[in-house]
Design a protein around this motif. Structure first.
Motif, short mmCIF file in Angstrom:
data_model
loop_
_atom_site.label_atom_id
_atom_site.label_comp_id
_atom_site.label_asym_id
_atom_site.label_seq_id
_atom_site.Cartn_x
_atom_site.Cartn_y
_atom_site.Cartn_z
N PRO A 195 -7.18 9.47 -5.92
CA PRO A 195 -7.91 9.19 -4.69
C PRO A 195 -9.35 9.70 -4.71
CG PRO A 195 -6.50 11.08 -4.38
CD PRO A 195 -6.19 10.54 -5.74
N ILE A 196 -10.22 8.96 -4.02
CA ILE A 196 -11.58 9.42 -3.76
C ILE A 196 -11.93 8.92 -2.36
CG2 ILE A 196 -12.57 7.42 -4.98
CD1 ILE A 196 -14.98 9.26 -5.64
N LEU A 197 -12.34 9.83 -1.50
CA LEU A 197 -12.61 9.53 -0.09
C LEU A 197 -14.10 9.69 0.16
CD1 LEU A 197 -9.56 10.43 -0.28
CD2 LEU A 197 -9.74 11.05 2.12
N LEU A 198 -14.73 8.67 0.73
CA LEU A 198 -16.17 8.67 0.97
C LEU A 198 -16.43 8.33 2.44
CD1 LEU A 198 -17.28 6.66 -2.20
CD2 LEU A 198 -17.31 9.14 -1.90
N ASP A 199 -17.20 9.17 3.10
CA ASP A 199 -17.55 8.94 4.50
C ASP A 199 -18.95 8.34 4.58
OD1 ASP A 199 -17.32 9.02 7.28
OD2 ASP A 199 -18.24 11.00 7.40
N GLU A 200 -19.14 7.34 5.43
CA GLU A 200 -20.43 6.65 5.56
C GLU A 200 -20.94 6.25 4.19
OE1 GLU A 200 -21.84 5.60 8.23
OE2 GLU A 200 -20.37 6.51 9.57
N VAL A 201 -20.16 5.41 3.54
CA VAL A 201 -20.34 5.13 2.13
C VAL A 201 -21.67 4.43 1.83
CG1 VAL A 201 -19.07 2.93 2.34
CG2 VAL A 201 -19.23 4.06 0.12
N PHE A 202 -22.38 4.93 0.83
CA PHE A 202 -23.57 4.31 0.22
C PHE A 202 -24.67 3.99 1.22
CE2 PHE A 202 -20.15 2.50 -2.76
CZ PHE A 202 -20.11 3.69 -3.46
N VAL A 203 -24.93 4.90 2.13
CA VAL A 203 -26.04 4.72 3.06
C VAL A 203 -27.35 4.71 2.27
CG1 VAL A 203 -27.32 5.73 4.98
CG2 VAL A 203 -24.80 5.78 4.97
N GLY A 204 -28.19 3.71 2.48
CA GLY A 204 -29.48 3.63 1.80
C GLY A 204 -29.45 2.90 0.47
N LEU A 224 -9.81 4.14 -3.93
CA LEU A 224 -10.94 4.33 -3.01
C LEU A 224 -10.53 4.20 -1.55
CD1 LEU A 224 -14.06 4.60 -2.77
CD2 LEU A 224 -14.17 2.11 -2.88
N MET A 225 -10.97 5.16 -0.74
CA MET A 225 -10.84 5.07 0.70
C MET A 225 -12.20 5.43 1.30
SD MET A 225 -8.32 7.06 3.37
CE MET A 225 -6.86 6.29 2.68
N VAL A 226 -12.78 4.53 2.10
CA VAL A 226 -14.12 4.75 2.63
C VAL A 226 -14.14 4.52 4.13
CG1 VAL A 226 -15.14 3.97 0.46
CG2 VAL A 226 -14.91 2.36 2.34
N THR A 227 -15.12 5.13 4.78
CA THR A 227 -15.39 4.84 6.19
C THR A 227 -16.83 4.38 6.31
OG1 THR A 227 -16.18 7.06 6.75
CG2 THR A 227 -13.81 6.67 6.89
N SER A 228 -17.07 3.45 7.23
CA SER A 228 -18.42 2.93 7.43
C SER A 228 -18.44 2.13 8.72
CB SER A 228 -18.84 2.05 6.26
OG SER A 228 -20.12 1.48 6.50
N LEU A 238 -15.70 -6.25 -6.82
CA LEU A 238 -14.53 -5.52 -6.32
C LEU A 238 -13.36 -6.48 -6.24
CD1 LEU A 238 -13.68 -2.73 -5.23
CD2 LEU A 238 -14.28 -3.54 -2.94
N PRO A 239 -12.32 -6.30 -7.05
CA PRO A 239 -11.24 -7.30 -7.11
C PRO A 239 -10.34 -7.33 -5.88
CG PRO A 239 -10.72 -5.42 -8.51
CD PRO A 239 -12.13 -5.22 -8.04
N GLY A 240 -10.32 -6.27 -5.10
CA GLY A 240 -9.47 -6.29 -3.92
C GLY A 240 -9.50 -4.99 -3.16
N ILE A 241 -9.47 -5.09 -1.82
CA ILE A 241 -9.42 -3.90 -0.98
C ILE A 241 -8.99 -4.33 0.43
CG2 ILE A 241 -11.83 -4.01 -0.20
CD1 ILE A 241 -11.90 -0.92 -0.51
N ALA A 242 -8.22 -3.46 1.09
CA ALA A 242 -7.82 -3.72 2.47
C ALA A 242 -8.83 -3.09 3.42
CB ALA A 242 -6.43 -3.14 2.73
N VAL A 243 -9.18 -3.83 4.47
CA VAL A 243 -10.18 -3.37 5.44
C VAL A 243 -9.51 -3.29 6.82
CG1 VAL A 243 -12.42 -3.82 6.50
CG2 VAL A 243 -12.00 -4.50 4.12
N HIS A 244 -9.68 -2.16 7.47
CA HIS A 244 -9.15 -1.99 8.83
C HIS A 244 -10.34 -1.78 9.77
CE1 HIS A 244 -4.79 -1.56 7.89
NE2 HIS A 244 -5.29 -1.25 6.71
N GLN A 245 -10.55 -2.74 10.64
CA GLN A 245 -11.61 -2.64 11.63
C GLN A 245 -11.04 -2.03 12.91
OE1 GLN A 245 -13.11 -6.31 13.21
NE2 GLN A 245 -15.08 -5.42 13.82
N LEU A 246 -11.61 -0.92 13.34
CA LEU A 246 -11.14 -0.25 14.56
C LEU A 246 -11.70 -0.98 15.78
CD1 LEU A 246 -11.47 3.53 13.61
CD2 LEU A 246 -9.49 2.02 13.39
N LEU A 247 -10.83 -1.24 16.74
CA LEU A 247 -11.19 -1.96 17.96
C LEU A 247 -10.83 -1.12 19.17
CD1 LEU A 247 -9.68 -5.43 16.94
CD2 LEU A 247 -12.07 -4.70 16.74
N ALA A 248 -11.78 -1.03 20.09
CA ALA A 248 -11.55 -0.26 21.31
C ALA A 248 -11.88 -1.12 22.52
CB ALA A 248 -12.42 1.00 21.31
N ASP A 249 -11.11 -0.96 23.56
CA ASP A 249 -11.33 -1.67 24.83
C ASP A 249 -12.12 -0.75 25.75
OD1 ASP A 249 -11.22 -2.96 27.26
OD2 ASP A 249 -9.24 -3.81 26.88
#
Length: 270
Positions: A195-204, A224-228, A238-249
């Motif tokens: 595992p490698i966890l990156l927060d606010e990945v590759f800003v700039g 890879l696990m990233v937040t952005s 990138l051959p494949g990755i799952a993306v979870h978009q957070l939704l708020a009401d």
């Protein structure tokens, strides 16, 4: 026995003991230099060098839009005496080609290292002292070097040089060696999660270089696990990755997520 005779006897015993220790050390060093310990030590140094070369092979594929590239150098620490570099070269030398003068140089090196370990008082036992003497990692250090394709060649990444880079180049210069270090760490346990966890990945970092960096992470086989708040990871590299978009009401505090999957070509709802 008088005081003078006692002094003479003790001096003779001390000298005999010193000679016995020296002879025992020489036998031990001969075993180290010609036996399994020497082969093991030389093999570990070679394996480490090969690992660095392998990581540099991955790193050289990433070059920024402004032609900046990064590489790692694993070399003998410059603050150590020249005998350390010589001993390293002799350890890696074909045992059949080791001359008597080479053997003497290695004896002197290991003897000096043992005396240094004894003087530091960090090792309580002979076994621990030998561990310090044979710790080849303590002989080396890593240096990050940068090539800006401006005719100056590879230069050590100093604080001054890092400060002269653009924001994206700074991010690349710092991220790539860390990725290589993480991947190298996982080499010790091939079947473990990586595992490698990156927060606010590759800003700039610009889009082209992001694709290259994701290609590097894929080549290093990192999980890879990233937040952005903006990155969807939709790059052909990138051959494949799952993306979870957070939704708020806005009407309540509930948060849910919508799942998408990037398959290397399309982003699909999943």
């Amino acid at each position: 026995m008088g005081a003078t005779g006692l002094l003479t006897t003790l001096t003779q015993e001390r000298d005999r003991s010193r000679d016995d220790i020296t002879a025992a050390e020489r036998r031990l060093f001969d075993q180290i230099l010609t036996g399994d310990i020497r082969r093991h030590l030389a093999a570990r140094i070679r394996q480490a060098g090969e690992l660095v070369d392998r990581m540099n092979g991955h790193l050289e594929r990433v070059r920024t839009a402004s032609n900046v590239a990064v590489q790692l150098v694993w070399d003998v620490r410059p603050d150590l005496p020249d005998s350390t570099r010589t001993a390293r070269q002799l350890l890696l030398k074909d045992p059949g080609r080791v001359t008597e003068s080479d053997r003497e140089a290695l004896h002197d090196f290991f003897r000096a290292r043992i005396e240094e370990a004894k003087g530091s008082e960090t090792a309580a036992s002979w076994e621990e002292q030998l561990g310090e003497v044979l710790d080849y990692t303590a002989w080396h250090r890593f240096t990050v070097r940068l090539d800006r394709a401006n005719g100056t060649g590879w230069q050590p990444l100093t604080k001054k040089l890092h400060g002269a880079l653009s924001g994206g180049e700074k991010a690349i210069a710092l991220h790539l060696p860390l990725f290589a270090a993480v991947a190298a760490h996982y080499e010790a346990v091939p079947l473990a999660p990586r595992p490698i966890l990156l927060d606010e990945v590759f800003v700039g970092v610009d889009t082209v270089n992001r694709g290259q960096v994701f290609a590097l992470l894929t080549a290093l086989d990192l999980d890879l696990m990233v937040t952005s708040d903006h990155e969807w990871c939709t790059y052909g590299e990138l051959p494949g990755i799952a993306v979870h978009q957070l939704l708020a009401d806005g009407d309540d505090d509930a948060v849910t997520s919508a799942r998408f999957v990037w398959n290397g070509v399309d982003l699909e709802a999943g």
